[in-house]
Scaffold this motif. Structure first.
Motif, PDB file in Angstrom:
ATOM      1  N   LEU A 178      32.300  42.311  42.537  1.00  0.00           N
ATOM      2  CA  LEU A 178      32.537  42.145  43.979  1.00  0.00           C
ATOM      3  C   LEU A 178      31.660  43.116  44.779  1.00  0.00           C
ATOM      4  N   GLU A 179      31.548  44.364  44.268  1.00  0.00           N
ATOM      5  CA  GLU A 179      30.760  45.367  45.004  1.00  0.00           C
ATOM      6  C   GLU A 179      29.293  44.946  45.117  1.00  0.00           C
ATOM      7  N   THR A 180      28.784  44.339  44.045  1.00  0.00           N
ATOM      8  CA  THR A 180      27.346  44.064  44.064  1.00  0.00           C
ATOM      9  C   THR A 180      27.005  42.643  44.511  1.00  0.00           C
ATOM     10  N   ASN A 181      27.941  41.706  44.386  1.00  0.00           N
ATOM     11  CA  ASN A 181      27.574  40.307  44.650  1.00  0.00           C
ATOM     12  C   ASN A 181      28.236  39.683  45.864  1.00  0.00           C
ATOM     13  N   ALA A 182      29.317  40.263  46.326  1.00  0.00           N
ATOM     14  CA  ALA A 182      30.121  39.488  47.274  1.00  0.00           C
ATOM     15  C   ALA A 182      30.122  40.091  48.668  1.00  0.00           C
ATOM     16  N   ASP A 183      30.498  39.257  49.598  1.00  0.00           N
ATOM     17  CA  ASP A 183      30.648  39.671  50.989  1.00  0.00           C
ATOM     18  C   ASP A 183      32.016  40.356  51.104  1.00  0.00           C
ATOM     19  N   ALA A 184      31.999  41.683  51.225  1.00  0.00           N
ATOM     20  CA  ALA A 184      33.242  42.473  51.132  1.00  0.00           C
ATOM     21  C   ALA A 184      34.301  42.018  52.128  1.00  0.00           C
ATOM     22  N   ALA A 185      33.870  41.539  53.281  1.00  0.00           N
ATOM     23  CA  ALA A 185      34.849  41.180  54.308  1.00  0.00           C
ATOM     24  C   ALA A 185      35.608  39.906  53.931  1.00  0.00           C
ATOM     25  N   ARG A 186      35.038  39.095  53.050  1.00  0.00           N
ATOM     26  CA  ARG A 186      35.655  37.790  52.798  1.00  0.00           C
ATOM     27  C   ARG A 186      36.189  37.653  51.376  1.00  0.00           C
ATOM     28  N   THR A 187      36.137  38.744  50.620  1.00  0.00           N
ATOM     29  CA  THR A 187      36.653  38.688  49.255  1.00  0.00           C
ATOM     30  C   THR A 187      37.625  39.847  49.071  1.00  0.00           C
ATOM     31  N   SER A 188      38.375  39.830  47.975  1.00  0.00           N
ATOM     32  CA  SER A 188      39.345  40.914  47.795  1.00  0.00           C
ATOM     33  C   SER A 188      39.746  41.029  46.329  1.00  0.00           C
ATOM     34  N   ILE A 189      40.277  42.203  46.007  1.00  0.00           N
ATOM     35  CA  ILE A 189      40.818  42.409  44.662  1.00  0.00           C
ATOM     36  C   ILE A 189      42.011  43.351  44.798  1.00  0.00           C
ATOM     37  N   THR A 190      43.081  43.065  44.084  1.00  0.00           N
ATOM     38  CA  THR A 190      44.254  43.946  44.151  1.00  0.00           C
ATOM     39  C   THR A 190      44.139  44.988  43.047  1.00  0.00           C
ATOM     40  N   SER A 191      44.992  45.992  43.093  1.00  0.00           N
ATOM     41  CA  SER A 191      45.069  46.900  41.955  1.00  0.00           C
ATOM     42  C   SER A 191      45.944  46.233  40.881  1.00  0.00           C
ATOM     43  N   ILE A 192      45.978  46.859  39.714  1.00  0.00           N
ATOM     44  CA  ILE A 192      46.780  46.278  38.625  1.00  0.00           C
ATOM     45  C   ILE A 192      48.245  46.647  38.853  1.00  0.00           C
ATOM     46  N   GLU A 193      49.101  45.652  38.815  1.00  0.00           N
ATOM     47  CA  GLU A 193      50.527  45.917  39.047  1.00  0.00           C
ATOM     48  C   GLU A 193      51.380  45.316  37.944  1.00  0.00           C
ATOM     49  N   ASP A 194      52.585  45.896  37.777  1.00  0.00           N
ATOM     50  CA  ASP A 194      53.530  45.337  36.796  1.00  0.00           C
ATOM     51  C   ASP A 194      54.137  44.053  37.356  1.00  0.00           C
ATOM     52  N   THR A 195      54.420  43.121  36.493  1.00  0.00           N
ATOM     53  CA  THR A 195      55.105  41.898  36.929  1.00  0.00           C
ATOM     54  C   THR A 195      56.553  41.963  36.459  1.00  0.00           C
ATOM     55  N   HIS A 196      57.349  40.973  36.830  1.00  0.00           N
ATOM     56  CA  HIS A 196      58.734  40.993  36.345  1.00  0.00           C
ATOM     57  C   HIS A 196      58.862  40.352  34.966  1.00  0.00           C
ATOM     58  N   TRP A 197      57.718  39.962  34.362  1.00  0.00           N
ATOM     59  CA  TRP A 197      57.810  39.351  33.025  1.00  0.00           C
ATOM     60  C   TRP A 197      57.063  40.195  31.979  1.00  0.00           C
ATOM     61  N   LYS A 198      57.258  41.532  32.086  1.00  0.00           N
ATOM     62  CA  LYS A 198      56.724  42.479  31.085  1.00  0.00           C
ATOM     63  C   LYS A 198      55.221  42.334  30.898  1.00  0.00           C
TER      64      LYS A 198
END
Ligand code: DLZ
Length: 298
Positions: free
Chosen positions: A90-110
């Motif tokens: 994303l940092e090198t290829n994408a238009d930062a304003a129109r793309t996104s990435i979340t951090s890694i999070e736990d889900t409710h299914w382990k």
């Protein structure tokens, strides 16, 4: 017989098509056979680029759905490494304003999960079970991430024109798979004959998670070729079995120098690279087997 599941995702522009192809390639997906159709009498040309995964899954859910706002869920191993690759892409290829990435999070299914939008309007979530044996397939397999793994490479100087290339191939594989340079020790020995003794001594220190052995025996130029080869193979195998440390076998046995060159990066891949990949996988598998709890009697 059911063979596979195809998920078709239309894209809204050629630019987004190219970006998605680049993104999924960067993540290490195996490309399938693409297709290009010329324009029909009326209308535009079309093309498709499939990406393959070893397993597909169609899942119906009744009750609580995973709380996700995603078009696609992809199960992976080595989620953290994948998160880094996606972020870098994303940092090198994408238009930062129109793309996104979340951090890694736990889900409710382990599990742990992150979501990424590589092009506007398309979100894909990657997830990994927290327990290696959860989910399918049941088979336990090593990962191809070399992060936090220590390696020793034993390389013979005899036929250095070949073994130097094998060494370059092995280092290329380890470093590209996330190994740290300061966790790779290179040990040089005179010839293939000396590999087993050095390998065993290194393995017995238990400082290394895996060993990679690299050498080159050429029949036409090696007296007692069979005897040397058998002893080298036996010695490396025995060191592996006695110490329990995985030893990848990267000793070429060739009829001619030309054949050796072909296997050291010319026409038939680089056997040093392949040996390093096997070492990574076996070190990872070794850890997983050690961490697998014994089954409780019923
Ligand atoms: C002596 C020898 C010969 C003839 N050929 C090879 C070879 O093709 N590849 C290789 O790795 N080593 C060779 N050697 C060296 C032996 O492995 C060993 O280093 C010496 O016999 C000294 O013990």
């Amino acid at each position: 017989m059911i063979k596979g599941i195809t998920f078709i995702r239309p894209v809204d522009s050629p630019a987004h098509f190219n970006e998605l192809v680049s993104f999924f390639s960067a993540l290490g997906f195996e490309p399938g056979r693409g297709w290009d159709e010329p324009p029909p009498r009326e209308g535009a040309a079309s093309k498709g680029r499939p990406f393959l995964a070893p397993l597909g899954n169609l899942e119906f859910v009744d009750g609580t759905l995973p709380t996700l706002n995603t078009d696609l869920l992809i199960e992976v191993t080595a989620l953290d490494a994948l998160h880094q690759v996606a972020r870098r892409w994303l940092e090198t290829n994408a238009d930062a304003a129109r793309t996104s990435i979340t951090s890694i999070e736990d889900t409710h299914w382990k599990s742990r999960l992150f979501a990424v939008q590589p092009v506007p309007g398309f979100t894909v979530a990657f997830w990994e079970h927290q327990e290696p044996l959860c989910g399918k397939p049941i088979a336990l397999e090593g990962d191809l991430s070399a992060e936090a793994i220590s390696f020793a490479i034993v390389v013979a100087r005899w036929n250095a024109v070949i073994t130097d290339r094998l060494l370059q191939g092995a280092l290329d594989c380890l470093l590209r798979s996330g190994a740290r340079r300061d966790r790779i020790e290179i040990v040089r020995v005179p010839g293939s004959w000396e590999i087993p003794a050095a390998a065993r001594q290194l393995a017995e220190t238990h400082r290394f998670d895996a060993l990679i052995t690299l050498g080159c025996l050429i029949r036409g130029e090696t007296a007692h070729y069979e005897a040397i080869y058998n002893e080298v193979a036996r010695g490396i195998g025995q060191s592996q079995q006695d110490t329990g440390v995985p030893h990848a076998f990267g000793v070429l046995t060739c009829e001619t120098l030309e054949q050796a060159l072909d296997r050291a990066g010319l026409k038939n891949g680089n056997k040093g690279f392949e040996a390093a990949a096997a070492a990574i996988e076996m070190a990872s598998l070794h850890r997983k087997i050690a961490a697998t709890p014994a089954e409780q009697p019923a």
